[in-house]
Design a protein around this motif. Structure first.
Motif, mmCIF file in Angstrom:
data_model
loop_
_atom_site.group_PDB
_atom_site.id
_atom_site.type_symbol
_atom_site.label_atom_id
_atom_site.label_comp_id
_atom_site.label_asym_id
_atom_site.label_seq_id
_atom_site.Cartn_x
_atom_site.Cartn_y
_atom_site.Cartn_z
ATOM 1 N N ARG B 79 35.270 34.644 29.390
ATOM 2 C CA ARG B 79 36.708 34.562 29.560
ATOM 3 C C ARG B 79 37.032 35.248 30.868
ATOM 4 N N THR B 80 37.808 34.621 31.664
ATOM 5 C CA THR B 80 38.208 35.295 32.896
ATOM 6 C C THR B 80 39.716 35.387 32.946
ATOM 7 N N ILE B 81 40.169 36.316 33.710
ATOM 8 C CA ILE B 81 41.590 36.527 33.875
ATOM 9 C C ILE B 81 41.919 36.316 35.341
ATOM 10 N N ALA B 82 42.970 35.573 35.578
ATOM 11 C CA ALA B 82 43.407 35.371 36.954
ATOM 12 C C ALA B 82 44.257 36.564 37.360
ATOM 13 N N VAL B 83 43.701 37.380 38.228
ATOM 14 C CA VAL B 83 44.390 38.587 38.656
ATOM 15 C C VAL B 83 45.107 38.308 39.969
ATOM 16 N N PRO B 84 46.400 38.578 40.044
ATOM 17 C CA PRO B 84 47.123 38.305 41.277
ATOM 18 C C PRO B 84 46.687 39.235 42.400
ATOM 19 N N LEU B 85 46.407 38.659 43.528
ATOM 20 C CA LEU B 85 46.060 39.432 44.713
ATOM 21 C C LEU B 85 47.348 39.611 45.506
ATOM 22 N N LEU B 86 47.922 40.808 45.388
ATOM 23 C CA LEU B 86 49.291 40.996 45.874
ATOM 24 C C LEU B 86 49.383 41.147 47.385
ATOM 25 N N GLY B 87 48.293 41.480 48.018
ATOM 26 C CA GLY B 87 48.362 41.608 49.461
ATOM 27 C C GLY B 87 47.340 42.602 49.974
ATOM 28 N N LYS B 88 47.587 43.054 51.180
ATOM 29 C CA LYS B 88 46.656 43.988 51.791
ATOM 30 C C LYS B 88 47.248 45.376 51.773
ATOM 31 N N ILE B 89 46.383 46.346 51.760
ATOM 32 C CA ILE B 89 46.873 47.711 51.805
ATOM 33 C C ILE B 89 45.907 48.559 52.600
ATOM 34 N N GLU B 115 36.714 40.030 31.654
ATOM 35 C CA GLU B 115 37.293 41.095 30.849
ATOM 36 C C GLU B 115 36.494 42.389 30.999
ATOM 37 N N GLU B 116 35.199 42.241 31.182
ATOM 38 C CA GLU B 116 34.371 43.418 31.468
ATOM 39 C C GLU B 116 34.968 44.224 32.609
ATOM 40 N N GLN B 117 35.380 43.499 33.637
ATOM 41 C CA GLN B 117 35.799 44.184 34.854
ATOM 42 C C GLN B 117 37.205 44.747 34.770
ATOM 43 N N THR B 118 38.049 44.128 33.981
ATOM 44 C CA THR B 118 39.388 44.671 33.828
ATOM 45 C C THR B 118 39.458 45.646 32.658
ATOM 46 N N GLY B 119 38.355 45.761 31.935
ATOM 47 C CA GLY B 119 38.354 46.633 30.776
ATOM 48 C C GLY B 119 39.308 46.140 29.697
ATOM 49 N N GLY B 120 39.576 44.852 29.699
ATOM 50 C CA GLY B 120 40.465 44.288 28.700
ATOM 51 C C GLY B 120 41.934 44.527 28.993
ATOM 52 N N ILE B 144 37.985 44.916 47.682
ATOM 53 C CA ILE B 144 39.128 44.626 46.830
ATOM 54 C C ILE B 144 39.221 45.702 45.759
ATOM 55 N N VAL B 145 40.396 46.283 45.613
ATOM 56 C CA VAL B 145 40.596 47.249 44.536
ATOM 57 C C VAL B 145 41.481 46.606 43.481
ATOM 58 N N VAL B 146 41.121 46.885 42.231
ATOM 59 C CA VAL B 146 41.870 46.351 41.101
ATOM 60 C C VAL B 146 42.625 47.502 40.470
ATOM 61 N N LEU B 147 43.906 47.314 40.281
ATOM 62 C CA LEU B 147 44.730 48.396 39.742
ATOM 63 C C LEU B 147 45.362 47.992 38.423
ATOM 64 N N GLU B 148 45.520 49.000 37.594
ATOM 65 C CA GLU B 148 46.251 48.820 36.348
ATOM 66 C C GLU B 148 47.675 49.286 36.578
ATOM 67 N N GLN B 149 48.621 48.461 36.214
ATOM 68 C CA GLN B 149 50.015 48.797 36.430
ATOM 69 C C GLN B 149 50.418 49.975 35.532
ATOM 70 N N THR B 150 51.005 50.985 36.126
ATOM 71 C CA THR B 150 51.429 52.152 35.362
ATOM 72 C C THR B 150 52.465 52.896 36.187
ATOM 73 N N ASP B 151 53.273 53.705 35.534
ATOM 74 C CA ASP B 151 54.211 54.501 36.322
ATOM 75 C C ASP B 151 53.963 56.000 36.133
ATOM 76 N N THR B 152 52.864 56.306 35.482
ATOM 77 C CA THR B 152 52.477 57.713 35.378
ATOM 78 C C THR B 152 50.999 57.834 35.714
ATOM 79 N N CYS B 153 50.603 59.062 36.033
ATOM 80 C CA CYS B 153 49.184 59.263 36.253
ATOM 81 C C CYS B 153 48.872 60.746 36.182
ATOM 82 N N ARG B 205 47.102 52.334 38.898
ATOM 83 C CA ARG B 205 45.941 53.192 38.975
ATOM 84 C C ARG B 205 44.712 52.328 39.255
ATOM 85 N N VAL B 206 43.893 52.776 40.166
ATOM 86 C CA VAL B 206 42.709 51.997 40.519
ATOM 87 C C VAL B 206 41.705 52.027 39.369
ATOM 88 N N VAL B 207 41.271 50.865 38.944
ATOM 89 C CA VAL B 207 40.299 50.808 37.859
ATOM 90 C C VAL B 207 38.949 50.266 38.308
#
Lengths: 213, 213
Positions: B79-89, B115-120, B144-153, B205-207
């Motif tokens: 199973r794969t998830i299409a992760v949006p690539l929002l741009g460059k940083i 899913e392995e890579q996004t940790g579900g 490429i860095v993959v981030l989990e959307q969050t407003d705390t850390c 947060r970078v995952v």
DNA sequence: GCTCGCACGGCACATATGTTCTGTTCGGAA
DNA sequence: TTCCGAACAGAACATATGTGCCGTGCGAGC
């Protein structure tokens, strides 16, 4: 995204995604009809034809549920490859078995990678890195490196090589220097290995590194 | 591998894999019959029942081509998830849009992750890193860095933060220091940013980090 | 030999499912 | 207005496809 699609077509496309994610097989025309509140199967068929024309899906005629999602440019998408995770490696410690293991089934684990990540290559395998002896290559303890199986490489490439005499496999940068080979660790504090060219057998070239945090 | 399967069952399983890889939809019973040189549909059905009992596949009754491959322990797979690539940083340069873009469809590209890579996790997005300002975190230009959307850390986590006053987004290590916040670049040659706590909004947060060579 | 369950063959049947045909509605071009 | 094509409705049709039933061969155990 795509702005050449009608609302209904967008809705169908989204339903396709969700349905396939849910079931791992595509919906029938009537599934789509119900899922998108469409009044007639012929409307579904009509819009599927449009979607096919525009390169968003591919269909096989006369075959039930034969809808394949494309990426909008007519290319296939969502495909993963089970890449064998052959074992752990540190710059210096061996891979469990000299990997002829590949063709057999003698590995314990696999990881799923997308074609994007393997670059479409088919002869790939993965290793988990132990220790931080490859820190200069930005590869840390616990990272996974993906290698393309090969028996040749150019100077400076990061490769897994099998040292015949020592009967161990190691991950190094490869430099041919006349009759001998310099295997450069990717850690400034470690010294290179020099050995006879015919003592080394290249196993694979690193194509991707993946780190989970 | 699996040693509790008959030769025929193994053959069917392999055919399933190949067929799905070829078509992106599962085969019908008669497809399997032809593909595996089986004499009767009932034999296929019989063996599919055995495979389902043993947890290698899942079937939906009365639905055509409703075969889902499992991993042998009854778990779903591929199973794969299409992760949006929002741009460059870059550490300091902004993300094109302050990412409310997520829920809309305002991104140009996606990458497929397993899913392995996004940790579900489901609320993930990706950014392409420019420059080598995050070299100490083993993240290089082009990664490429993959981030989990969050407003705390928590302190010390690698996060994308939006600086309200400056209206730009940057990737830093986050440290709360009383009423202010220290944003530490991951490059020893660069200085930290100090700013008021209410001037920063954590975006994600970078995952995972992924590098292609 | 006899019984019995497992794996298989053959086939008919019911239905799941794609296709097609005939209309209808509606908006824009002429 | 008239004409025409895009999009939609509704229903019948053809076939693709899963299922059930009855029978056969065969090895294990008695």
């Amino acid at each position: 995204m795509a702005d050449d699609l009608s609302l209904k077509q967008r809705s169908i496309l989204q339903f396709l995604e969700e349905f396939i994610a849910d079931h791992d097989y595509p919906p029938s025309i009537r599934d789509i009809q119900n899922g998108c509140d469409i009044s007639s199967t012929s409307v579904v068929d009509y819009n599927l034809k449009r979607l096919e024309e525009k390169g968003y899906i591919r269909r096989d005629r006369e075959v039930s549920r034969a809808i394949e999602l494309l990426n909008g440019q007519g290319e296939r998408r969502r495909r993963t490859i089970a890449v064998p995770l052959l074992g752990k490696i540190a710059a210096g410690r061996p891979i469990p078995t000299p990997p002829d293991t590949l063709s057999a089934g003698g590995y314990e684990d696999t990881i799923e990678l997308t074609e994007e990540q393997t670059g479409g290559r088919s002869n790939v395998f993965a290793l988990r890195v132990e220790g931080n002896s490859m820190i200069d290559a930005l590869i840390n303890d616990g990272d996974i490196v993906v290698l393309e199986q090969t028996d040749t490489c150019d100077d400076g490439e990061m490769v897994a090589v099998w040292l015949k005499g020592e009967n161990e496999t190691t991950l190094k940068k490869f430099f041919r220097e006349g009759e001998r080979v310099r295997l450069q660790p990717m850690n400034a504090t470690m010294s290179p290995i020099y050995t006879a060219a015919d003592n080394v057998a290249v196993q694979g070239r690193v194509v991707t590194a993946i780190r989970s945090l």
